[in-house]
Design an enzyme around this catalytic site. Structure first.
Site, PDB file in Angstrom:
ATOM      1  N   TYR A 123     -33.368  -3.460  18.981  1.00  0.00           N
ATOM      2  CA  TYR A 123     -34.565  -3.454  18.144  1.00  0.00           C
ATOM      3  C   TYR A 123     -35.830  -3.246  18.991  1.00  0.00           C
ATOM      4  CZ  TYR A 123     -31.556  -5.438  14.468  1.00  0.00           C
ATOM      5  OH  TYR A 123     -30.557  -5.663  13.548  1.00  0.00           O
ATOM      6  N   LYS A 175     -20.963  -7.992  23.885  1.00  0.00           N
ATOM      7  CA  LYS A 175     -20.019  -6.875  23.735  1.00  0.00           C
ATOM      8  C   LYS A 175     -19.919  -6.168  25.090  1.00  0.00           C
ATOM      9  CE  LYS A 175     -17.368  -4.223  21.131  1.00  0.00           C
ATOM     10  NZ  LYS A 175     -16.190  -4.675  20.345  1.00  0.00           N
ATOM     11  N   ASP A 209     -17.311  -9.203  17.820  1.00  0.00           N
ATOM     12  CA  ASP A 209     -16.451  -8.995  16.643  1.00  0.00           C
ATOM     13  C   ASP A 209     -15.482 -10.164  16.458  1.00  0.00           C
ATOM     14  OD1 ASP A 209     -15.747  -7.818  19.043  1.00  0.00           O
ATOM     15  OD2 ASP A 209     -14.609  -6.178  18.179  1.00  0.00           O
ATOM     16  N   ASP A 233     -29.160 -11.105  14.571  1.00  0.00           N
ATOM     17  CA  ASP A 233     -29.642 -10.806  13.218  1.00  0.00           C
ATOM     18  C   ASP A 233     -28.475 -10.873  12.241  1.00  0.00           C
ATOM     19  OD1 ASP A 233     -31.153  -9.965  11.096  1.00  0.00           O
ATOM     20  OD2 ASP A 233     -31.268  -7.864  11.738  1.00  0.00           O
TER      21      ASP A 233
HETATM   22 MG    MG Z   1     -32.084 -10.335   9.317  1.00  0.00          MG
END
Ligand code: MG
Ligand code: NAI
Length: 338
Positions: A123, A175, A209, A233
């Protein structure tokens, strides 16, 4: 001690849940000196901008805020006010606790604090389109940026949080098997920081995951989770879902010199003005604010009152399948505070 703080009631259900939250803070004897400011649609209508200078000035001086949800004006080129505030005050740590409060739900005994890096990762906002739109060879890129500095400070924040709040374990979620450099740097830094806390906090790590699956199978195996921006998030919404949804999910955005507390949910325009919103999430955010300014006993009293009202008294708002109004629920919480 009185703390000066900026209060932004916000849009939609914001003013209703803010008024309810101020009532329980009063009932618990919390002493904040509020500087009331506007942002979002309310500010757009009054001042022609969703983030007035006066609001920024207030936050610069108080460095402490409680914020209701803001409706993001659609069809203008204004950036999200929430993102703007995060950037302006470098609020790098997003803290989202989730705890089972309602009996009889699918999951019991959940008590997880997710700590999400709030400023880096995927982001970062660096995006580009190679070739013109509509071109069959079009190629879109988004650049994920992790810095050693950013990874180190979020990891340290998580371990410090664990120690301060008496938490048992921190799980580093990553990850690094695929994103060897990007996520690898985060894992490496977090493991390095964890060594300073050995003997005080248990550490483990997990691939994102697998973490998503294990949360659904048995969320009680998790305690504190620390992760990068996008993973955090997604996981924080998953975790809110495990404990009954948005009406109970508070969040804090914390930086080196400032902190802004809010509910995870939005302005809920579908129920705004009807007096039925669940104020718990903002009340719990205010509890995090009390912890932050060194008043944990007051926070504990309010949390206990909310829990007993929901669990023992069975007084619940509609989102929790009850029929109490915002005011009836707030009255009950104030009675429990005593
Ligand atoms: Mg959110
Ligand atoms: P939302 O969270 O406002 O609502 C989603 C659903 O949950 C609705 O059915 C709503 O009635 C319900 N809900 C949310 N909070 C509730 C509460 N306290 N009590 C009872 N029910 C509740 O999400 P939505 O509809 O996607 O967004 C509405 C507006 O809020 C948008 O303008 C969005 O940009 C903004 N928003 C602002 C946020 C913030 O300021 N931190 C966060 C998320 C959205």
């Amino acid at each position: 001690m009185r703390h000066r703080a900026t209060l932004i009631p916000g849009d939609g259900i914001g003013p209703e849940i803010t008024a309810a939250t101020l009532r329980v803070l009063d009932a618990a004897g919390a002493e904040f000196e509020w500087d009331r400011q506007t942002a979002g649609m309310a500010a757009m209508e009054e001042e022609g901008t969703p983030l007035p200078d006066a609001t920024l000035e207030s936050l610069r001086s108080t460095r402490l805020g409680l914020k209701g949800p803001l409706t993001t004006p659609i069809g203008t080129d204004f950036r999200s006010v929430n993102v703007a505030l995060r950037k302006e005050f470098d609020l790098y740590a997003n803290v989202r606790p989730a705890k089972t409060l309602v009996p009889g739900g699918r999951y019991q005994g959940v008590d997880i604090v997710l700590i999400r890096e709030n400023t880096e990762g995927l982001y970062s906002g660096v995006e580009m389109m190679v070739a013109v739109a509509g071109d069959p060879r079009a190629l879109a890129q988004s650049v994920a940026v992790n810095t050693r500095y950013g990874c180190e400070r979020i990891a340290r924040f998580a371990f410090e949080y664990a120690v301060r709040h008496g938490r048992r374990k921190v799980t580093i979620c990553h990850k690094a098997n695929i994103l060897k450099l990007l996520s690898g740097l985060f894992l490496e830094e977090a493991r390095t920081v964890s060594k300073e806390y050995s003997g005080r906090v248990v550490v483990d790590d997990i691939i994102i995951d697998a973490c998503a699956m294990k949360l659904v199978l048995d969320p009680t195996q998790f305690d504190v989770i620390v992760t990068t921006n996008m993973f955090g998030d997604i996981l924080s919404d998953e975790i809110a879902g495990l404990v009954g949804g948005l009406g109970l999910a508070p969040g804090a955005n914390i930086g080196a010199v400032g902190a802004l507390f809010e509910a995870v949910h939005g302005s809920a325009p579908d129920i705004a003005g009807k007096g039925v919103a669940n104020p718990s999430a903002l009340m719990l955010a205010a509890c995090m604010m009390l912890d932050h300014v060194g008043q944990p006993p007051r926070a504990a009293r309010i949390r206990a009152a909310i829990e007993r009202t929901i669990r023992d008294d069975g007084i619940r708002t509609r989102d929790l399948k009850g029929n109490a109004t915002t005011t009836e629920f707030t009255d009950a919480v104030c009675r429990r505070i005593g």
